[in-house]
Design a protein around this motif. Structure first.
Motif, PDB file in Angstrom:
ATOM      1  N   ILE A  79       7.221   6.116 -13.115  1.00  0.00           N
ATOM      2  CA  ILE A  79       7.367   5.384 -11.855  1.00  0.00           C
ATOM      3  C   ILE A  79       8.667   4.568 -11.898  1.00  0.00           C
ATOM      4  CG2 ILE A  79       4.897   5.321 -11.364  1.00  0.00           C
ATOM      5  CD1 ILE A  79       6.383   2.124 -12.413  1.00  0.00           C
ATOM      6  N   THR A  80       9.097   4.149 -10.721  1.00  0.00           N
ATOM      7  CA  THR A  80      10.317   3.347 -10.580  1.00  0.00           C
ATOM      8  C   THR A  80       9.934   1.917 -10.231  1.00  0.00           C
ATOM      9  OG1 THR A  80      11.610   5.248  -9.847  1.00  0.00           O
ATOM     10  CG2 THR A  80      12.461   3.085  -9.272  1.00  0.00           C
ATOM     11  N   MET A  81      10.541   0.971 -10.910  1.00  0.00           N
ATOM     12  CA  MET A  81      10.264  -0.450 -10.687  1.00  0.00           C
ATOM     13  C   MET A  81      11.499  -1.117 -10.086  1.00  0.00           C
ATOM     14  SD  MET A  81       9.080  -3.191 -13.580  1.00  0.00           S
ATOM     15  CE  MET A  81       9.299  -4.956 -13.348  1.00  0.00           C
ATOM     16  N   LEU A  82      11.264  -2.055  -9.187  1.00  0.00           N
ATOM     17  CA  LEU A  82      12.348  -2.810  -8.555  1.00  0.00           C
ATOM     18  C   LEU A  82      12.128  -4.303  -8.751  1.00  0.00           C
ATOM     19  CD1 LEU A  82      12.946  -1.256  -5.016  1.00  0.00           C
ATOM     20  CD2 LEU A  82      14.499  -1.185  -6.946  1.00  0.00           C
ATOM     21  N   ASP A  83      13.180  -5.013  -9.136  1.00  0.00           N
ATOM     22  CA  ASP A  83      13.192  -6.476  -9.099  1.00  0.00           C
ATOM     23  C   ASP A  83      14.098  -6.881  -7.947  1.00  0.00           C
ATOM     24  OD1 ASP A  83      11.517  -6.942 -11.235  1.00  0.00           O
ATOM     25  OD2 ASP A  83      13.127  -6.931 -12.712  1.00  0.00           O
ATOM     26  N   ILE A  84      13.555  -7.612  -6.975  1.00  0.00           N
ATOM     27  CA  ILE A  84      14.302  -7.996  -5.767  1.00  0.00           C
ATOM     28  C   ILE A  84      14.280  -9.512  -5.653  1.00  0.00           C
ATOM     29  CG2 ILE A  84      14.475  -7.692  -3.256  1.00  0.00           C
ATOM     30  CD1 ILE A  84      12.660  -5.185  -3.625  1.00  0.00           C
ATOM     31  N   VAL A 116       2.537  -4.717  -6.701  1.00  0.00           N
ATOM     32  CA  VAL A 116       3.428  -5.779  -6.223  1.00  0.00           C
ATOM     33  C   VAL A 116       3.106  -7.104  -6.903  1.00  0.00           C
ATOM     34  CG1 VAL A 116       4.275  -7.021  -4.196  1.00  0.00           C
ATOM     35  CG2 VAL A 116       3.506  -4.670  -3.952  1.00  0.00           C
ATOM     36  N   ALA A 117       4.151  -7.856  -7.287  1.00  0.00           N
ATOM     37  CA  ALA A 117       4.015  -9.248  -7.728  1.00  0.00           C
ATOM     38  C   ALA A 117       5.098 -10.039  -7.000  1.00  0.00           C
ATOM     39  CB  ALA A 117       4.191  -9.361  -9.238  1.00  0.00           C
ATOM     40  N   THR A 118       4.726 -11.154  -6.353  1.00  0.00           N
ATOM     41  CA  THR A 118       5.692 -11.849  -5.493  1.00  0.00           C
ATOM     42  C   THR A 118       5.704 -13.359  -5.710  1.00  0.00           C
ATOM     43  OG1 THR A 118       4.169 -12.340  -3.678  1.00  0.00           O
ATOM     44  CG2 THR A 118       5.207 -10.177  -3.658  1.00  0.00           C
ATOM     45  N   SER A 119       6.842 -13.940  -5.331  1.00  0.00           N
ATOM     46  CA  SER A 119       6.947 -15.378  -5.094  1.00  0.00           C
ATOM     47  C   SER A 119       7.649 -15.504  -3.744  1.00  0.00           C
ATOM     48  CB  SER A 119       7.758 -16.059  -6.203  1.00  0.00           C
ATOM     49  OG  SER A 119       9.120 -15.703  -6.101  1.00  0.00           O
ATOM     50  N   GLU A 120       8.006 -16.730  -3.356  1.00  0.00           N
ATOM     51  CA  GLU A 120       8.628 -16.901  -2.042  1.00  0.00           C
ATOM     52  C   GLU A 120       9.977 -16.201  -1.953  1.00  0.00           C
ATOM     53  OE1 GLU A 120       9.741 -20.477   1.125  1.00  0.00           O
ATOM     54  OE2 GLU A 120       9.393 -20.936  -0.981  1.00  0.00           O
ATOM     55  N   SER A 164       8.700  -8.253  -7.474  1.00  0.00           N
ATOM     56  CA  SER A 164       8.747  -7.124  -8.397  1.00  0.00           C
ATOM     57  C   SER A 164       7.716  -6.118  -7.897  1.00  0.00           C
ATOM     58  CB  SER A 164       8.404  -7.553  -9.819  1.00  0.00           C
ATOM     59  OG  SER A 164       9.423  -8.370 -10.359  1.00  0.00           O
ATOM     60  N   LEU A 165       8.111  -4.855  -7.839  1.00  0.00           N
ATOM     61  CA  LEU A 165       7.191  -3.850  -7.323  1.00  0.00           C
ATOM     62  C   LEU A 165       7.502  -2.489  -7.924  1.00  0.00           C
ATOM     63  CD1 LEU A 165       9.098  -2.258  -5.095  1.00  0.00           C
ATOM     64  CD2 LEU A 165       8.526  -4.222  -3.681  1.00  0.00           C
ATOM     65  N   THR A 166       6.540  -1.589  -7.802  1.00  0.00           N
ATOM     66  CA  THR A 166       6.754  -0.213  -8.230  1.00  0.00           C
ATOM     67  C   THR A 166       6.655   0.694  -7.010  1.00  0.00           C
ATOM     68  OG1 THR A 166       4.420   0.187  -8.702  1.00  0.00           O
ATOM     69  CG2 THR A 166       5.781  -0.675 -10.510  1.00  0.00           C
ATOM     70  N   LEU A 167       7.356   1.804  -7.073  1.00  0.00           N
ATOM     71  CA  LEU A 167       7.391   2.752  -5.964  1.00  0.00           C
ATOM     72  C   LEU A 167       6.504   3.939  -6.290  1.00  0.00           C
ATOM     73  CD1 LEU A 167      11.223   2.700  -5.273  1.00  0.00           C
ATOM     74  CD2 LEU A 167       9.446   1.280  -4.240  1.00  0.00           C
ATOM     75  N   MET A 180       5.775  -6.459 -16.041  1.00  0.00           N
ATOM     76  CA  MET A 180       5.203  -6.936 -14.773  1.00  0.00           C
ATOM     77  C   MET A 180       3.691  -6.855 -14.890  1.00  0.00           C
ATOM     78  SD  MET A 180       5.835  -5.221 -11.053  1.00  0.00           S
ATOM     79  CE  MET A 180       4.609  -5.306  -9.765  1.00  0.00           C
ATOM     80  N   ILE A 181       3.004  -7.766 -14.233  1.00  0.00           N
ATOM     81  CA  ILE A 181       1.548  -7.758 -14.224  1.00  0.00           C
ATOM     82  C   ILE A 181       1.057  -8.076 -12.821  1.00  0.00           C
ATOM     83  CG2 ILE A 181       1.447 -10.178 -14.988  1.00  0.00           C
ATOM     84  CD1 ILE A 181      -1.160  -9.427 -16.478  1.00  0.00           C
ATOM     85  N   SER A 182       0.002  -7.394 -12.385  1.00  0.00           N
ATOM     86  CA  SER A 182      -0.516  -7.609 -11.032  1.00  0.00           C
ATOM     87  C   SER A 182      -2.021  -7.393 -11.035  1.00  0.00           C
ATOM     88  CB  SER A 182       0.148  -6.635 -10.054  1.00  0.00           C
ATOM     89  OG  SER A 182      -0.391  -6.774  -8.760  1.00  0.00           O
ATOM     90  N   GLN A 183      -2.746  -8.283 -10.348  1.00  0.00           N
ATOM     91  CA  GLN A 183      -4.196  -8.130 -10.192  1.00  0.00           C
ATOM     92  C   GLN A 183      -4.482  -7.708  -8.771  1.00  0.00           C
ATOM     93  OE1 GLN A 183      -6.771 -11.195 -11.826  1.00  0.00           O
ATOM     94  NE2 GLN A 183      -8.188 -10.932 -10.116  1.00  0.00           N
ATOM     95  N   GLY A 184      -5.183  -6.583  -8.611  1.00  0.00           N
ATOM     96  CA  GLY A 184      -5.456  -6.061  -7.279  1.00  0.00           C
ATOM     97  C   GLY A 184      -6.443  -6.906  -6.507  1.00  0.00           C
ATOM     98  N   ALA A 185      -6.324  -6.848  -5.178  1.00  0.00           N
ATOM     99  CA  ALA A 185      -7.226  -7.608  -4.305  1.00  0.00           C
ATOM    100  C   ALA A 185      -8.657  -7.096  -4.403  1.00  0.00           C
ATOM    101  CB  ALA A 185      -6.737  -7.521  -2.853  1.00  0.00           C
ATOM    102  N   SER A 186      -8.845  -5.880  -4.882  1.00  0.00           N
ATOM    103  CA  SER A 186     -10.194  -5.319  -5.010  1.00  0.00           C
ATOM    104  C   SER A 186     -11.005  -6.019  -6.096  1.00  0.00           C
ATOM    105  CB  SER A 186     -10.103  -3.835  -5.353  1.00  0.00           C
ATOM    106  OG  SER A 186      -9.541  -3.666  -6.641  1.00  0.00           O
ATOM    107  N   LYS A 187     -10.326  -6.793  -6.951  1.00  0.00           N
ATOM    108  CA  LYS A 187     -10.970  -7.541  -8.035  1.00  0.00           C
ATOM    109  C   LYS A 187     -11.558  -6.645  -9.122  1.00  0.00           C
ATOM    110  CE  LYS A 187     -10.048 -11.350  -5.896  1.00  0.00           C
ATOM    111  NZ  LYS A 187      -8.798 -12.042  -6.257  1.00  0.00           N
ATOM    112  N   VAL A 188     -11.103  -5.393  -9.194  1.00  0.00           N
ATOM    113  CA  VAL A 188     -11.568  -4.541 -10.288  1.00  0.00           C
ATOM    114  C   VAL A 188     -10.390  -3.974 -11.083  1.00  0.00           C
ATOM    115  CG1 VAL A 188     -13.696  -3.868  -9.111  1.00  0.00           C
ATOM    116  CG2 VAL A 188     -11.660  -2.440  -8.853  1.00  0.00           C
ATOM    117  N   ASN A 189      -9.165  -4.391 -10.763  1.00  0.00           N
ATOM    118  CA  ASN A 189      -8.005  -3.761 -11.364  1.00  0.00           C
ATOM    119  C   ASN A 189      -6.945  -4.773 -11.798  1.00  0.00           C
ATOM    120  OD1 ASN A 189      -5.830  -2.019 -11.979  1.00  0.00           O
ATOM    121  ND2 ASN A 189      -5.164  -2.042  -9.854  1.00  0.00           N
TER     122      ASN A 189
END
Length: 468
Positions: free
Chosen positions: A311-316, A345-349, A353-356, A422-431
């Motif tokens: 996968i491809t990762m982007l830092d923006i 996706v992991a974000t601040s204001e 950071s995200l993957t495509l 990068m680390i991200s917790q999904g909104a589904s609360k299982v991932n």
């Protein structure tokens, strides 16, 4: 009962499947079949060869012959008349000639092309069931009520499908009680009326749609593995079946790269609260995995580990720093404009950071020109760093215990000397998803599997009887 391509890959396999169907004498099963073996891949390859043939079509398309030989041989071994599918091969030959003449293979034509796999396998199998005394009727899903969007190669099921399928099957059953044998993977575009496909693995979705339409007691998805596993057995040979899953867990597993189920297939089952059972057609006595709306998660730490490679990762990072109104909206509108899906996706204001996600269905990675164009557009509003050859390791389980999960994960990564990017917790609360280098990913999965699953098994085996 849905059977995948490997389950119906030969005459011998079709006989085994027929035996499985007959092993439910008190039931009235509806069958959904994929194409035989590698037929879908061969159809796609045949289309590509036809596209580059001369006019008139002078080149030999080996894949067309392979497909025809497979079905003719299967019909002979099953003792059925080849007339059940001979017209389809004439139609397929004309379609390939048309592709060669027009020098064009559009998504619409591609969907028509790959539909022949399921149309052939279901005709062969329905004819065999009738031969052995099990009354059966073949259905092309696009003629039996499956109505979809006109997004070729990745169509979505529309609500009108459910009453249409129920009406057709109930009417046919009242008139003549025969086992329905449905083409998986296919539908009909609402506006165009053309054949559409539901994406790779879409036969799972066909099965759960029929389950919901008819209000069935259970949907069985028959594969070539013993259920949903704790990780990819090709990555780690000690992967074991997971006895139970929730719909949410199964959806996350499918979306983040597990090949056992189609990502959208859980939605109809969840809406109708119909259990889905994943079984092995090569080993039918194994219990498999039961997927339901809820299960007891109190003792669960981790359910499964999924690896999504390349996968491809982007830092923006925003060039205006704090307080830039609409920054996130501008970034995501760029992806929408370019037709690129975002995965994790992991974000601040002011930074993201995200993957495509590679294109959803046909396993085509984003080509470099697409990536360059995307970076050029994003650099008008932000600093952009493009990082390729990354992997997503997704931990599916009880995120209520995420602190314990992460403690164990980072202990493993520290021992391996692996840096999580990068680390991200999904909104589904299982991932929980973690991004690492491709070169490190498989080793990480093996060591994580050892830490979460094998050590627990070893401990339980060492304890005296009655302790657990």
């Amino acid at each position: 009962m849905k059977f995948g391509g490997s389950s119906v890959s030969s005459a011998a396999r079709m006989k085994e499947v027929a035996t499985l169907v007959q092993s439910f004498p008190g039931e009235r099963p509806v069958l959904v079949l994929s194409a035989m073996g590698k037929t879908t891949n061969n159809l796609l390859a045949a289309g590509e060869k036809a596209l580059h043939c001369g006019v008139p079509m002078t080149c030999y398309i080996e894949e067309f012959s392979v497909i025809k030989d497979l079905h003719v041989r299967t019909a002979k071994e099953l003792g059925i008349d080849q007339a059940v599918f001979s017209d389809l091969f004439e139609e397929l030959g004309m379609l390939l000639t048309g592709i060669a003449l027009m020098k064009e293979l559009t998504p619409r034509t591609q969907d028509n092309l790959v539909s022949f796999g399921e149309r052939l396998s279901t005709r062969v199998f329905a004819a065999y069931l009738n031969k052995i005394g099990v009354k059966a009727r073949q259905y092309d899903a696009f003629e039996a009520g499956f109505i979809t969007t006109d997004e070729f190669r990745n169509a979505e099921i529309l609500e009108a499908t459910y009453p249409a399928v129920a009406k057709r099957l109930h009417e046919d059953w009242r008139r003549d009680q025969a086992v329905p044998v449905f083409t998986g993977f296919l539908g009909k575009g609402e506006k165009t009326g053309a054949i559409t496909t539901l994406g790779r693995g879409g036969s799972d979705l066909t099965a759960t749609v029929i389950g919901k339409a008819l209000g069935l007691r259970e949907v069985q998805v028959w594969k070539d593995v013993d259920g949903v596993l704790t990780c990819d057995p090709n990555v780690h040979s000690l992967a074991v079946p997971v006895p139970c899953l929730t719909f949410d867990e199964a959806t996350e597993l499918a979306y983040f790269g597990a090949q056992v189920l189609h990502p959208q297939s859980m939605r109809p089952a969840r809406e109708a609260n119909i259990p889905v059972r994943v079984k092995n057609s090569y080993n039918p006595h194994v219990p498999g995995t039961l997927i339901t709306k809820k299960r007891d998660m109190s003792e669960t730490l981790l359910t499964s580990i999924v690896l999504k490679r390349n996968i491809t990762m982007l830092d923006i990072v925003s060039t205006r720093m704090l307080g830039q109104v609409g920054f996130l909206a501008k970034v995501f509108s760029t992806f929408e404009e370019l037709g690129i899906s975002v995965d994790v996706v992991a974000t601040s204001e002011v930074s993201i950071s995200l993957t495509l996600d590679p294109i959803k269905i046909w396993s085509r990675d984003l080509i470099q020109t697409e990536l360059d164009n995307m970076v050029t557009k994003l650099r008008k509003i932000a600093k952009v760093k493009l990082l390729q050859k990354r992997s997503i390791i997704s931990l599916i389980g009880n995120v209520e215990r995420s602190s314990l999960v992460l403690k164990k994960v980072f202990s493993v990564f520290e021992e391996l000397g692996v840096k999580v990017q990068m680390i991200s917790q999904g909104a589904s609360k299982v991932n929980i998803s973690l991004i690492v280098n491709d070169s490190e990913a498989e080793r990480c999965v093996r060591e994580l599997h050892s830490a979460f699953f094998e050590q627990e098994i070893a401990i339980s085996k060492d304890l005296p009887a009655g302790i657990l």
